[in-house]
Design a protein around this motif. Structure first.
Motif, PDB file in Angstrom:
ATOM      1  N   ALA A 175       0.827  -1.207   0.000  1.00 50.00           N
ATOM      2  CA  ALA A 175       0.000   0.000   0.000  1.00 50.00           C
ATOM      3  C   ALA A 175       0.862   1.258   0.000  1.00 50.00           C
ATOM      4  CB  ALA A 175      -0.929  -0.006   1.214  1.00 50.00           C
ATOM      5  N   ALA A 176       1.934   1.265   0.783  1.00 48.28           N
ATOM      6  CA  ALA A 176       2.828   2.426   0.807  1.00 48.28           C
ATOM      7  C   ALA A 176       3.527   2.611  -0.534  1.00 48.28           C
ATOM      8  CB  ALA A 176       3.857   2.258   1.927  1.00 48.28           C
ATOM      9  N   ASP A 177       3.898   1.507  -1.157  1.00 48.15           N
ATOM     10  CA  ASP A 177       4.552   1.589  -2.456  1.00 48.15           C
ATOM     11  C   ASP A 177       3.617   2.195  -3.502  1.00 48.15           C
ATOM     12  OD1 ASP A 177       7.038   0.876  -3.910  1.00 48.15           O
ATOM     13  OD2 ASP A 177       5.682  -0.369  -5.094  1.00 48.15           O
ATOM     14  N   ARG A 178       2.335   1.810  -3.464  1.00 54.95           N
ATOM     15  CA  ARG A 178       1.367   2.386  -4.401  1.00 54.95           C
ATOM     16  C   ARG A 178       1.190   3.881  -4.142  1.00 54.95           C
ATOM     17  NH1 ARG A 178      -1.299  -2.555  -3.271  1.00 54.95           N
ATOM     18  NH2 ARG A 178      -2.625  -1.520  -1.725  1.00 54.95           N
ATOM     19  N   THR A 179       1.164   4.278  -2.881  1.00 53.34           N
ATOM     20  CA  THR A 179       1.025   5.697  -2.561  1.00 53.34           C
ATOM     21  C   THR A 179       2.224   6.492  -3.048  1.00 53.34           C
ATOM     22  OG1 THR A 179      -0.273   5.152  -0.588  1.00 53.34           O
ATOM     23  CG2 THR A 179       0.704   7.344  -0.679  1.00 53.34           C
ATOM     24  N   ILE A 180       3.413   5.952  -2.862  1.00 53.18           N
ATOM     25  CA  ILE A 180       4.627   6.643  -3.308  1.00 53.18           C
ATOM     26  C   ILE A 180       4.625   6.814  -4.821  1.00 53.18           C
ATOM     27  CG2 ILE A 180       7.139   6.404  -3.521  1.00 53.18           C
ATOM     28  CD1 ILE A 180       7.089   5.012  -0.777  1.00 53.18           C
ATOM     29  N   HIS A 181       4.297   5.765  -5.542  1.00 51.35           N
ATOM     30  CA  HIS A 181       4.306   5.842  -6.999  1.00 51.35           C
ATOM     31  C   HIS A 181       3.191   6.751  -7.520  1.00 51.35           C
ATOM     32  CE1 HIS A 181       7.009   2.417  -6.624  1.00 51.35           C
ATOM     33  NE2 HIS A 181       7.315   2.577  -7.889  1.00 51.35           N
ATOM     34  N   ARG A 182       2.097   6.877  -6.760  1.00 50.08           N
ATOM     35  CA  ARG A 182       1.023   7.751  -7.207  1.00 50.08           C
ATOM     36  C   ARG A 182       1.344   9.219  -6.945  1.00 50.08           C
ATOM     37  NH1 ARG A 182      -2.547   6.043  -4.012  1.00 50.08           N
ATOM     38  NH2 ARG A 182      -2.727   7.807  -2.589  1.00 50.08           N
ATOM     39  N   GLN A 312      -3.005  10.643   0.647  1.00 48.38           N
ATOM     40  CA  GLN A 312      -1.928  11.553   0.242  1.00 48.38           C
ATOM     41  C   GLN A 312      -0.782  11.548   1.245  1.00 48.38           C
ATOM     42  OE1 GLN A 312      -3.447  15.520  -0.469  1.00 48.38           O
ATOM     43  NE2 GLN A 312      -4.766  14.868  -2.146  1.00 48.38           N
ATOM     44  N   ASP A 313      -0.820  10.643   2.189  1.00 46.50           N
ATOM     45  CA  ASP A 313       0.163  10.604   3.274  1.00 46.50           C
ATOM     46  C   ASP A 313       1.300   9.644   2.899  1.00 46.50           C
ATOM     47  OD1 ASP A 313       1.573  10.679   5.593  1.00 46.50           O
ATOM     48  OD2 ASP A 313      -0.104  10.162   6.904  1.00 46.50           O
ATOM     49  N   ILE A 314       2.422  10.199   2.454  1.00 49.38           N
ATOM     50  CA  ILE A 314       3.553   9.381   2.036  1.00 49.38           C
ATOM     51  C   ILE A 314       4.160   8.634   3.215  1.00 49.38           C
ATOM     52  CG2 ILE A 314       5.856   9.472   0.978  1.00 49.38           C
ATOM     53  CD1 ILE A 314       4.935  12.011  -0.475  1.00 49.38           C
ATOM     54  N   ALA A 315       4.106   9.229   4.392  1.00 43.86           N
ATOM     55  CA  ALA A 315       4.761   8.647   5.567  1.00 43.86           C
ATOM     56  C   ALA A 315       3.897   7.646   6.312  1.00 43.86           C
ATOM     57  CB  ALA A 315       5.183   9.770   6.522  1.00 43.86           C
ATOM     58  N   PHE A 316       2.658   7.433   5.901  1.00 45.89           N
ATOM     59  CA  PHE A 316       1.756   6.586   6.680  1.00 45.89           C
ATOM     60  C   PHE A 316       2.239   5.135   6.724  1.00 45.89           C
ATOM     61  CE2 PHE A 316      -2.447   4.274   7.050  1.00 45.89           C
ATOM     62  CZ  PHE A 316      -2.577   4.527   8.394  1.00 45.89           C
ATOM     63  N   VAL A 340      13.194  -6.539  13.232  1.00 49.21           N
ATOM     64  CA  VAL A 340      14.186  -6.575  12.157  1.00 49.21           C
ATOM     65  C   VAL A 340      13.500  -6.662  10.797  1.00 49.21           C
ATOM     66  CG1 VAL A 340      16.012  -7.987  11.128  1.00 49.21           C
ATOM     67  CG2 VAL A 340      16.039  -7.511  13.582  1.00 49.21           C
ATOM     68  N   HIS A 341      12.462  -7.485  10.709  1.00 49.88           N
ATOM     69  CA  HIS A 341      11.744  -7.606   9.433  1.00 49.88           C
ATOM     70  C   HIS A 341      11.018  -6.314   9.086  1.00 49.88           C
ATOM     71  CE1 HIS A 341      11.569 -12.308   9.725  1.00 49.88           C
ATOM     72  NE2 HIS A 341      12.787 -11.822   9.656  1.00 49.88           N
ATOM     73  N   ALA A 342      10.453  -5.649  10.089  1.00 49.79           N
ATOM     74  CA  ALA A 342       9.794  -4.362   9.828  1.00 49.79           C
ATOM     75  C   ALA A 342      10.804  -3.336   9.324  1.00 49.79           C
ATOM     76  CB  ALA A 342       9.106  -3.866  11.094  1.00 49.79           C
ATOM     77  N   LEU A 343      12.002  -3.324   9.889  1.00 50.49           N
ATOM     78  CA  LEU A 343      13.046  -2.411   9.420  1.00 50.49           C
ATOM     79  C   LEU A 343      13.468  -2.736   7.989  1.00 50.49           C
ATOM     80  CD1 LEU A 343      15.209  -2.201  12.665  1.00 50.49           C
ATOM     81  CD2 LEU A 343      14.003  -0.298  11.569  1.00 50.49           C
ATOM     82  N   SER A 344      13.402  -3.991   7.610  1.00 48.52           N
ATOM     83  CA  SER A 344      13.727  -4.350   6.225  1.00 48.52           C
ATOM     84  C   SER A 344      12.720  -3.736   5.264  1.00 48.52           C
ATOM     85  CB  SER A 344      13.753  -5.874   6.075  1.00 48.52           C
ATOM     86  OG  SER A 344      14.759  -6.455   6.881  1.00 48.52           O
ATOM     87  N   HIS A 345      11.434  -3.819   5.611  1.00 52.32           N
ATOM     88  CA  HIS A 345      10.415  -3.185   4.761  1.00 52.32           C
ATOM     89  C   HIS A 345      10.600  -1.668   4.733  1.00 52.32           C
ATOM     90  CE1 HIS A 345       7.879  -6.691   3.831  1.00 52.32           C
ATOM     91  NE2 HIS A 345       8.128  -7.111   5.052  1.00 52.32           N
TER      92      HIS A 345
END
Length: 468
Positions: A175-182, A312-316, A340-345
């Motif tokens: 979801a964050a990736d889609r927001t960034i690309h949009r 519109q929230d890139i940081a969400f 650690v896995h969350a930091l990888s994402h």
């Protein structure tokens, strides 16, 4: 409105119930019309029982679907409670927007409603009524029941997968990736011939990226507000969910003004407090009626809500991943692997963001003059969001410190030279944290080596580890 409805559980089930009522009324009428003209071959596959049997079947379907719907809803509520308490309250929106949940509830409620609606049309021949059995309608109820059984199996399988933390983090990442690309389109890489369905989207994204770069070259630095400006205040308390850019640009052109909105999406706004400024382009003070119209138009264009969204929230997305990491590092959970896995994402998102234009978003009029300046989070803001809390709560865990060092190394490799100061500041904080901990000499040596690798990545060098 579309984004709000997408995250609600009721719209799709409501639509299903409405369609079920329409079908429950229309199908028996169709049965009456085609009862005498129905082909024998088709009649053999339809319900062949009498009125009492039809009533029993429809009553059993309605009763069982009520039980199954209650079970499904209970499991959904338990899943939401688990996600809220164990991972992050910000994840509830991801679950309520899940189409599997919404579609399953819609199918169950639609089947229940359809069975009850058809049941009222079955006549047994008592009290002077002509016996009537809507064969096609009862058969459709049976088929909907079979579909509901299959949907229940799929739902349980989907639920078992969705409550896994890895699936949650992947959903947040996507979801964050889609927001960034949009919101921050970039030049797509040349990776061969794009697929037919993706070609138009890639070309459109490339065009937007070229326009953004051209605008950036034209504008230089965003305009600075003069000393005496009109203060723009918040119209309603809540989280800033979105900004109507078209309305802001129209208001700025109508008032011949320049607008600055210095609160970005995701910010908590309080009614009556400043959120930006406006000033006339010609230097003359605003007329009283112009001032009033401008303040009102800006207040209506800045939309607030009761919760943060990814509209519109890139940081969400980073906020959600950081919440998961912080919760995993709490004493009650003590799960550094999840952190650690969350930091990888988070690292993957930051590396993507580091290659995009994170400066203020400028809106231009037809004469290519800057009319609106909208705040966006900088790389420093995003990096602090992803690193600060895991660094604080995982300061005594070498695995977390190691992953933070690797994150800084990956971001340092991805960012441009002008974006390196935030990485350097984060590296300084990491070193201070490591020095303050009572770590084993081997762990301290390993972390020291990793911080040196971050410096090499800042210099454009990547040292590969020797093969064992």
């Amino acid at each position: 409105m579309r984004d709000t409805l997408r995250a609600q559980l009721w719209p799709l089930p409501t639509l299903g119930v409405t369609l079920a009522i329409a079908a429950g009324v229309g199908m028996p009428r169709m049965d009456k019309r085609i009862r005498d003209d129905m082909p024998p071959l088709l009649r053999d596959y339809l319900f062949s029982g009498n009125a009492d049997a039809a009533r029993s079947v429809l009553a059993a379907i309605a009763g069982s679907l009520v039980t199954v719907t209650a079970l499904t809803f209970s499991l959904t509520v338990l899943t939401l409670q688990l996600a809220s308490s164990q991972f992050s309250p910000r994840l509830l929106r991801t679950f309520t927007a899940d189409r599997y949940f919404q579609t399953t509830l819609a199918l169950f409620l639609a089947t229940f409603t359809y069975a009850l609606t058809v049941l009222r049309t079955v006549h047994t021949g008592e009290d002077g009524q002509t016996e009537f059995v809507p064969q096609a309608s009862v058969t459709l109820a049976f088929l909907l029941t079979l579909a509901s059984v299959l949907a229940l199996v799929v739902f349980l399988s989907h639920l078992a997968r969705e409550i896994r933390v890895e699936t949650m983090m992947s959903s947040v990442h996507s979801a964050a990736d889609r927001t960034i690309h949009r919101l921050l389109p970039g030049e797509p890489e040349e990776t061969g011939e794009p697929e037919k369905g993706e070609e138009g989207e890639r070309r459109e994204e490339a065009d937007r990226a070229r326009q953004n770069r051209a605008a950036k070259d034209r504008r230089g630095a965003p305009p600075e507000p003069p000393p005496n400006t009109l203060t723009l205040t918040v119209g309603a308390s809540g989280f800033l969910t979105s900004v109507d850019e078209e309305a802001l640009l129209k208001a700025a052109v109508a008032a011949d003004a320049v607008l600055l909105i210095d609160r970005g999406p995701g910010s908590s706004l309080i009614i009556g407090t400043p959120m930006g400024a406006a000033w006339p382009r010609d230097g003359e003070p605003f007329a009283p009626e112009t001032r009033a119209r401008l303040v009102e138009a800006v207040a209506e264009a800045v939309i607030t809500g009761s919760e943060r969204t990814d509209l519109q929230d890139i940081a969400f997305g980073l906020r959600q991943l950081t919440d998961i990491a912080a919760k995993a590092l709490s004493p009650g959970v003590n799960d550094p692997t999840t952190a650690v896995h969350a930091l990888s994402h988070s690292s993957a998102l930051l590396c993507d963001l580091a290659q995009r234009d994170l400066g203020p978003h400028l809106l231009f009029d037809d004469d290519q003059q800057v009319r609106v300046v909208l705040r966006r989070p900088t790389l420093e803001d995003l990096l602090d969001l992803a690193v600060d809390q895991p660094l604080r709560y995982g300061a005594a865990e070498p695995a977390v410190l190691t992953r933070i060092a690797m994150l800084l190394r990956e971001v340092a490799w991805s960012c441009a030279p002008g974006q390196q100061p935030p990485v350097i500041a984060a590296l300084t904080r990491l070193r201070s944290t490591v020095e303050a901990q009572n770590l084993h000499p081997t762990e301290r040596l390993r972390l020291t080596e990793l911080t040196q690798l971050v410096e090499q990545a800042l210099a454009g060098r990547w040292t590969h580890s020797p093969m064992p």
